[in-house]
Scaffold this active site. Structure first.
Site, mmCIF file in Angstrom:
data_model
loop_
_atom_site.group_PDB
_atom_site.id
_atom_site.type_symbol
_atom_site.label_atom_id
_atom_site.label_comp_id
_atom_site.label_asym_id
_atom_site.label_seq_id
_atom_site.Cartn_x
_atom_site.Cartn_y
_atom_site.Cartn_z
ATOM 1 N N TYR A 1 0.794 -1.231 0.000
ATOM 2 C CA TYR A 1 0.000 0.000 0.000
ATOM 3 C C TYR A 1 0.825 1.279 0.000
ATOM 4 C CZ TYR A 1 -4.432 -2.453 0.277
ATOM 5 O OH TYR A 1 -5.520 -3.225 -0.026
ATOM 6 N N GLU B 1 -8.971 -7.203 4.326
ATOM 7 C CA GLU B 1 -8.182 -8.260 3.687
ATOM 8 C C GLU B 1 -7.548 -9.187 4.716
ATOM 9 O OE1 GLU B 1 -7.489 -5.219 0.007
ATOM 10 O OE2 GLU B 1 -5.728 -5.823 1.183
#
Length: 405
Positions: free
Chosen positions: A95, A138
């Site tokens: 990310y 997730e």
């Protein structure tokens, strides 16, 4: 939490995203893939080349900006993203890389006069908020899969137990856990991802599970694409007894419990997830209409399987085949040409109160989606799987919601 100022600035950039979002995201991907080779396996280069991936992400960014005050309005988009990420094993460390490249693209494409420090700060905060949400969801999905019977995290070795030619273009691979352990269950319509090394390069691809859950093996059925790097490798080089690295099943384009008549519509290799759905549906009492379109009989996979099920379930299952360009030997089909509105009406149940699942090539899906709306099937009872923005698929029917990933 985003500040009020951050939200105001993000919303002010919506017109820029509407007019230039794809260009911005294309620049983002160019930077990301050139400077961070470790993330390249996470992206399908074919989708990069034709622009599908940029359009899909641009749509996602735009939807996020539009609903920054009410993220619950994003509906199934978050679930789609999470399922896609989990299938490819996206991890928290990915990310910051993506965020840095996105903010850089905003600055470089919009220019410093528009992408001021305040704009970059606001979008940085907005991206971090979204990243935190996705990372949490997730991780929950990874943990759930790992803790379930037969589950695992990351990749697991599977052996190719059988390799079966289904048509001129499609071959099935039956995969069994190499360790001989239990096998994670899945929902009809879900897919698995493979991690492969091809000419020294890591690639990852998703493939629908084309057989109903049976507790001991998975089946994927792969179409050979003319320039498909992975599909050609699987067809030409992977043989029985080879081992493959497999990520656990994912996906939200799944068969839901219902008593309504079920209509499964597919084109080409889009038939694969409908096969698992069909087998499970036939265990209930709901009527099923199975409608499939192929170019001709040579590329029509699983016809014998469907015909056999129809013979065994004559009252419950009705099947219809449309061949675009039938060969001389293709005598047993219901129509020639395209699956147009008139033919679809003919093959559908008499009532529009049905559940419809459909998928196939983009032009096919665009046509079917438009036909279903014209016929009057309630949008909430229509489900499909598509890579890209829903508006791109149904510009003639913008109210249709996007389901699947």
């Amino acid at each position: 939490m985003l500040s009020t100022e951050h939200r105001t600035i993000v919303k002010a950039t919506i017109p820029l995203l509407e007019s230039g979002g794809e260009a911005l995201i294309a620049h983002f991907y160019k930077t990301l893939l050139a400077e961070y080779p470790q993330v390249r396996p996470l992206f399908n280069q074919a989708h990069q080349a034709n622009g599908d991936q940029a359009r899909a992400l641009a749509n996602g960014v735009l939807m996020y900006a539009r609903h920054i005050d009410q993220l619950e309005q994003l509906g199934g988009l978050v679930s789609q993203i999470v399922n896609k990420h989990v299938s490819l094993n996206i991890l928290p460390e990915h990310y910051p890389i993506v965020g840095a490249c996105l903010l850089r693209a905003i600055r470089e494409v919009l220019g410093a006069e528009i992408a001021t420090d305040a704009v970059i700060e606001a979008w940085g905060a907005a991206y971090q908020q979204l990243a935190d949400i996705l990372i949490g969801l997730e991780e929950s999905a990874y943990a759930t899969k790992a803790e379930a019977p037969g589950g695992w995290r990351g990749t697991r070795k599977f052996t190719v137990a059988r390799k079966v030619r289904e048509s001129d273009e499609i071959t099935s691979f039956y995969l069994r856990p190499t360790d001989g352990g239990a096998l994670l269950d899945f929902k009809p319509g879900q897919f698995i991802a493979l991690r492969l090394m091809i000419n020294g390069e890591e690639v990852r691809r998703n493939y629908s599970l084309s057989a109903a859950p049976n507790g001991h093996e998975y089946r994927i059925s792969v179409k050979r694409e003319p320039n498909g790097k992975v599909s050609n490798y699987l067809h030409d080089h992977v043989i029985e007894e080879d081992t493959l690295d497999v990520f656990a099943p994912s996906g939200d384009f799944t068969l839901e419990d219902s008593t309504k008549p079920l209509v499964l519509i597919s084109g080409g290799v889009g038939i694969t997830p409908t096969l698992a759905m069909l087998r499970v549906a036939l265990k209930t009492s709901r009527p099923v209409h199975f409608i499939h379109a192929s170019r001709h009989g040579g590329v029509h996979a699983f016809r014998h399987f469907i015909d056999e099920l129809a013979t065994r379930n004559p009252q419950q299952l009705k099947r219809f085949y449309v061949y675009e360009k039938p060969r001389a030997e293709d005598s047993a089909h219901d129509a020639a040409g395209y699956l147009d509105e008139a033919r679809l009406r003919e093959f559908m149940p008499s009532s529009n109160d049905v559940d419809v699942y459909f998928l196939g090539p983009k032009p096919f899906m665009k046509a079917i989606g438009t036909h279903l709306k014209t016929i009057g099937v309630p949008p909430a009872q229509v489900r499909y799987e598509f890579f890209g923005p829903a508006a791109q698929l149904f510009d003639a029917a913008p109210s249709t919601e996007k389901h699947g990933a």
